[in-house]
Design a protein around this motif. Structure first.
Motif, PDB file in Angstrom:
ATOM      1  N   ILE A 546     -22.996   4.689  23.816  1.00  0.00           N
ATOM      2  CA  ILE A 546     -22.784   6.126  23.962  1.00  0.00           C
ATOM      3  C   ILE A 546     -23.771   6.724  24.959  1.00  0.00           C
ATOM      4  CG2 ILE A 546     -22.928   8.337  22.744  1.00  0.00           C
ATOM      5  CD1 ILE A 546     -21.933   6.797  20.220  1.00  0.00           C
ATOM      6  N   ASN A 552     -17.503   7.082  24.783  1.00  0.00           N
ATOM      7  CA  ASN A 552     -17.335   8.210  23.865  1.00  0.00           C
ATOM      8  C   ASN A 552     -17.592   7.719  22.448  1.00  0.00           C
ATOM      9  OD1 ASN A 552     -15.747  10.109  22.001  1.00  0.00           O
ATOM     10  ND2 ASN A 552     -15.675  11.181  23.964  1.00  0.00           N
ATOM     11  N   GLU A 555     -14.717   6.119  20.432  1.00  0.00           N
ATOM     12  CA  GLU A 555     -14.040   4.884  20.821  1.00  0.00           C
ATOM     13  C   GLU A 555     -14.200   3.786  19.768  1.00  0.00           C
ATOM     14  OE1 GLU A 555     -15.232   3.644  24.694  1.00  0.00           O
ATOM     15  OE2 GLU A 555     -14.799   5.582  25.613  1.00  0.00           O
ATOM     16  N   GLY A 638     -15.919  16.093  24.212  1.00  0.00           N
ATOM     17  CA  GLY A 638     -15.688  15.493  25.517  1.00  0.00           C
ATOM     18  C   GLY A 638     -14.237  15.172  25.790  1.00  0.00           C
TER      19      GLY A 638
END
Length: 889
Positions: A546, A552, A555, A638
């Motif tokens: 990260i 992200n 994920e 994000g």
């Protein structure tokens, strides 16, 4: 032949000498009385005089959908116990199932049906907590009666499923076939979608509603074993009526094949039949049965086959009887285009069995709009083999609307209509077949369809609506006996295939008990089930990915924290202390939402928002008498909120009514993420959702819709999946969530023994009545927009801490009790700042920090109760290392 003098009134089955006899059972036996599962009817078929009509199949007799679903899942639990030696369907579960069936026997009005739905649904949810996974198995359901039953057993096992069919598909050759000698339509065919449909040296489960002799099952096993020998066979049925000789024949088959053949059933026994029954039955049908005309009402019986008051004023339990004048008026036919679906008969691969093959929730939402706010009594009618999806739609429609929704299907079965309470088939209509079948066109029937305000027809996907019309079609026959007919078409039936070729699947929201540990009424998950995905990663590895590699956080998944008993005790103490405070905050924020949107659609942000959305829905229902829809969807920093979920919501609801819900605010990052994402969605899709976020606690000062701005402990923040429906945090990973599909999540059924999800909601909801006066006073005294103005105080605090501690990336500063807890459970914590280390609201934070060896720094000047600092990697810290000064020992 013995000559029988028939009475002028209908005899009962007992008058004919017919008796259902249960096998003797030992204490603790889990079987169910046959009379709770089946009732005797007479056939219009010379091959067989009688028919046992199931009370739990939703086939001939309209049934509360949750009861039919429960029966299939209970049978699935019995099969699972055979496969892995478990004890899921134990004496306790069997006793609760019997109680459901006892309640069904006397349930006649809408209120009784609603209570029955709730009781059956709760048992379904409890059974699902121990649901196993047997993807190596194939479940085969027998047409036409056991198609849905087979699908339910398969879902209970996480197995592949297929059912036999009598359909004729042009250019499709059957992979196998067999005959059912005693049936009125004997030919069965298997039309699997894939060549490798039959496992080798695996497990095949055959599912039927009734085992009379077991001959059909034995013939099927022989035929399939010749194609691919199996390690074991299981035959499952609702009722097992085999004789000792039949049982011996099955045992001999196992020896012959060299593979065990187990038989499980919910009820066991036999039927006592007098020798002259065929002749007597034929005379009764000829002399006393209501003629099966077409189209038109046949008999004045109530829709569920129970008693009708002789004066025509209502049933014995107060329900209205069909109005002959209304029945003579043609009903209106409305067409609803359903969400994409697929043909059930070709089977479902094991990896997809957890996900419904149809957007059931979307179909139910569209039907709710068409039927309106007061739909009355509704029947969802499937057609012949197409049983599973209509049943699921009926259950979803009942949950969504609160209406009295029952389910049944049309059938080939030639049953005599005997309009008397002693018999289960009280009325019926006749219509022509609309399918191409191996035995050609013929007569079809739908029984007990009188007395409904609307009938929703859900035919086999791809059915040409024109084949349901005409003077002897299903729709005109129904329109003659009910004021409203709604046809669900599936013009997009091939969308599944297109989407799968493109690497995804259409959105199909999930509900319990298939997903999560909440009851289905509580929440619909706008997520996809990633149960088969290997997503968990070491916490340190995730943190490096990260912070240093640009990954992200959504994920992958952190390894789910399993709390110690000492930590769980802290959670229980926190819940006991704060239940009233949380209940009050729930009431305040819900009433603030309802002030502007009395028909709000709640969309909680998974997963912390999910229990809050459930509580808000409960408050609206229990304290304000309003039925709100509640969904939960993924938002990822994000990335934004799941746009596929937004499109689904926009297709089925007014976006202006949607309110997003979360548990609390930290510094306001998610609030800003939500606003930015909704702005982008409005620009791309032209649909505007409101961006106000409703939360219990808003210490960040970033939303006017809050219960409080104090930074206090929301007890659900103490735990992860075990207070959030056993569901992981959400996943956005294009390897598993391709473009156009929903974000995903996993469920952790192995933690069911530690699950507090439902008890947390129940504990808070139990305090609603006690805090209602305080909520009323707080909302009445609310100062409006000025008093609740957004000031972003949390972000200012975070910026100050970042500057003081030399942290460039403010995502590494997590203020507030909830966010600090998340740092300790999911990330690599660096330090924890606390205002008062003896504050009971942060006792769990201090305990977690010490358990992990994380310094706890006392900072009396904090505006939050605590702040978690994630360990900065690389060059993300510009300040000194002196920040550990003042750390507690």
């Amino acid at each position: 032949m013995t000559t029988t003098t028939l009475p002028t009134t209908l005899p009962t089955p007992a008058d004919l000498g017919v008796e259902l006899v249960d096998d003797r059972t030992a204490p603790g036996d889990t079987t169910v009385p046959l009379s709770s599962l089946v009732r005797l009817a007479l056939r219009r078929n010379p091959k067989r005089a009688h028919l046992l009509v199931s009370t739990v199949l939703a086939k001939h007799v309209p049934t509360v959908p949750a009861v039919a679903l429960l029966a299939g899942e209970a049978l699935g639990a019995r099969v699972a116990d055979v496969l892995d030696g478990g004890a899921r369907f134990d004496a306790g579960a069997a006793g609760r199932f019997r109680a459901v069936l006892d309640a069904q026997a006397s349930a006649g009005d809408a209120a009784a049906h609603d209570a029955l739905h709730r009781t059956a649904t709760t048992l379904r949810t409890d059974l699902a907590a121990s649901r196993p996974t047997h993807p190596e198995a194939l479940v085969l359901g027998f047409a036409e009666t056991a198609t849905a039953l087979g699908a339910m057993v398969a879902e209970s096992l996480g197995a592949a499923t297929l059912h036999s069919t009598r359909h004729e598909l042009p250019g499709v050759a059957a992979a196998a076939g067999f005959d059912e000698a005693h049936s009125h339509a004997t030919a069965h065919r298997l039309l699997p979608a894939h060549d490798d449909w039959l496992p080798t040296d695996g497990t095949v489960v055959l599912v039927d509603d009734e085992l009379s002799t077991g001959a059909t099952a034995r013939a099927t096993i022989r035929a399939l074993h010749a194609l691919a020998p199996q390690r074991q066979w299981v035959v499952a049925a609702l009722v097992d009526l085999r004789s000792d000789a039949d049982v011996a024949a099955t045992e001999a088959l196992a020896v012959e094949l060299g593979a065990p053949v187990a038989v499980v059933a919910l009820g066991r026994g036999h039927v006592t039949l007098p020798a002259d029954l065929p002749a007597t039955a034929a005379e009764i049908v000829a002399a006393l049965a209501t003629p099966l005309g077409a189209p038109g009402p046949l008999g004045a019986g109530s829709p569920d086959g129970r008693d009708v008051a002789p004066d025509g004023g209502g049933t014995a339990d107060g329900r209205p009887v069909p109005d002959p004048a209304r029945a003579s008026r043609p009903g209106a036919v409305t067409v609803v285009t359903a969400a994409p679906t697929a043909v059930d008969r070709t089977g479902t691969p094991a990896s997809r069995v957890r996900t419904p093959r149809t957007d059931v929730e979307g179909t139910a939402a569209d039907l709710a709009t068409v039927l309106g706010e007061a739909p009355g009594r509704v029947l969802v009618l499937g057609t012949e083999e197409h049983m599973a999806t209509p049943l699921a739609v009926a259950d979803a429609l009942r949950r969504r609307t609160g209406a009295d929704v029952l389910s049944s299907t049309s059938t080939r079965s030639p049953v005599a209509v005997l309009d008397d309470p002693a018999w289960p088939i009280r009325s019926g209509i006749r219509h022509r077949s609309h399918d191409d079948t191996v035995d050609g066109p013929g007569e079809r029937c739908a029984y007990n369809v009188l007395g409904f305000d609307a009938v929703v027809v859900v035919p086999e996907p791809g059915t040409d609506p024109a084949r349901l019309e005409g003077p002897d079609g299903l729709l005109p026959a129904l329109a003659a006996v009910t004021p409203r007919v709604v046809l669900v078409t599936s013009a997009l039936a091939d969308a599944d295939d297109r989407a799968q070729r493109d690497g995804g699947t259409p959105p199909r929201p999930l509900t319990g008990p298939s997903f999560g540990s909440y009851e289905p009424d509580d929440v619909t998950w706008l997520l996809q089930d990633l149960a088969d995905a290997a997503l968990e990663a070491d916490t340190a590895d995730r943190e490096r990915a990260i912070q240093l590699e640009g990954a992200n956080y959504a994920e992958s998944l952190p390894v789910e924290y399993v709390p110690t008993e000492a930590y769980e005790e802290l959670y229980r103490d926190a819940l006991d202390r704060s239940a009233d405070r949380i209940a009050e905050a729930v009431g305040i924020v819900t009433d603030l939402v309802l002030r502007d949107r009395p028909h709000a659609v709640l969309v909680s942000l998974a997963r912390a928002g999910t229990p809050v959305g459930i509580l808000m829905r409960r408050w609206a229902a229990e304290q304000r008498g309003l039925r709100l829809q509640h969904y939960t969807a993924s938002i990822v920093r994000g990335v934004g909120i799941d746009e596929t979920a937004l499109r689904w919501l926009a297709a089925h609801h007014d976006p202006a009514q949607v309110v997003f819900v979360d548990g609390w605010t930290g510094k306001g990052a998610i609030t800003r993420e939500l606003t930015d994402a909704l702005d982008r969605f409005a620009a791309t899709d032209g649909v505007r959702f409101g961006d106000e976020l409703a939360v219990l606690a808003d210490p960040a000062g970033c939303t006017p819709l809050h219960g409080t701005r104090d930074d206090y402990l929301v007890p659900s923040a103490c735990l992860n999946s075990t207070v959030s429906g056993l569901v992981s945090r959400t996943v956005f990973n294009r390897s598993w969530t391709p473009e156009g599909t929903l974000h995903g999540a996993k469920q952790y059924r192995e933690l069911a023994g530690r699950d507090h999800s439902r008890s947390f909601v129940a504990t808070i909801a139990a305090r609603f009545a006690a805090v209602r006066s305080r909520v009323d006073a707080a909302v009445a005294a609310d100062g409006g927009p000025t008093a609740r103005a957004v000031d972003w105080r949390g972000m200012r605090t975070v910026e100050a801490i970042g500057a003081e501690y030399g942290i460039e990336d403010l995502h590494l500063v997590k203020p507030g009790v909830g966010e600090t807890t998340r740092v300790l459970l999911r990330r690599v914590p660096w330090q924890v700042l606390v205002r008062d280390p003896d504050d009971v609201d942060i006792a769990h934070v201090v305990a977690l920090a010490r358990e992990r060896g994380v310094p706890v720094v006392t900072r009396p000047d904090l505006s939050y109760s605590c702040v978690g600092l994630i360990h900065p990697l690389g060059s993300r810290v510009t300040g000194s290392a002196a920040t550990t000064a003042g750390a507690d020992a």
